[in-house]
Design an enzyme around this catalytic site. Structure first.
Site, PDB file in Angstrom:
ATOM      1  CG  ASN A  10       8.871   2.228 -14.686  1.00  0.00           C
ATOM      2  OD1 ASN A  10       7.829   2.268 -14.046  1.00  0.00           O
ATOM      3  ND2 ASN A  10       9.969   1.690 -14.196  1.00  0.00           N
ATOM      4  CB  CYS A  11       8.619   2.381 -21.500  1.00  0.00           C
ATOM      5  SG  CYS A  11       8.667   2.903 -23.218  1.00  0.00           S
ATOM      6  CB  SER A  12       4.330   6.231 -22.404  1.00  0.00           C
ATOM      7  OG  SER A  12       5.254   6.811 -23.306  1.00  0.00           O
ATOM      8  NE  ARG A  15       2.212   3.261 -19.029  1.00  0.00           N
ATOM      9  CZ  ARG A  15       3.147   4.188 -18.844  1.00  0.00           C
ATOM     10  NH1 ARG A  15       4.326   3.860 -18.324  1.00  0.00           N
ATOM     11  NH2 ARG A  15       2.928   5.453 -19.163  1.00  0.00           N
TER      12      ARG A  15
END
Length: 115
Positions: A10-12, A15
């Protein structure tokens, strides 16, 4: 070379770091720590290799760090570690391990030092 990423999909930033690892030709071991959780000895070992304290690895931008009193200077390393075990989101991310070391990869390009 084995690369491990403690990843939150969920963390850019997490990712982006994962994408950089793969773009460099590595297929890392991906540990979704929000599901797997942390143990105190695990965090202590990771932070020791990274050369950082639990306070330095504490995620304060979002999450319950302030509400739990962990941003207060009086909060001890033990209290912070215990809170990180109880609330995995308190560990800054992503945390990447390789034979070259351990680092919090913020910004994501920091991962290049480990590859």
């Amino acid at each position: 070379m084995t690369v491990v990423i403690h990843h939150n999909p969920n963390c850019s930033k997490s990712r982006a770091t994962l994408d950089l690892i793969r773009a460099a030709g590595h297929e890392p071991v991906v540990i979704q720590y929000m599901k797997a959780g942390w143990t105190k000895p695990q965090l202590q070992a990771l932070f020791a290799v990274a050369g950082i304290t639990a306070r330095e690895a504490l995620r304060t931008a979002r999450g319950p760090a302030k509400e739990l009193g962990l941003t207060d200077r009086a909060a001890t390393e033990e209290q912070i570690l215990d809170a990180m075990v109880a609330h995995p989101e308190l560990v800054e991310r992503p945390l990447v391990c390789s034979p070259k070391g351990v680092a919090i990869c913020r910004p994501p390009e920091t991962v290049h030092d480990l590859l």
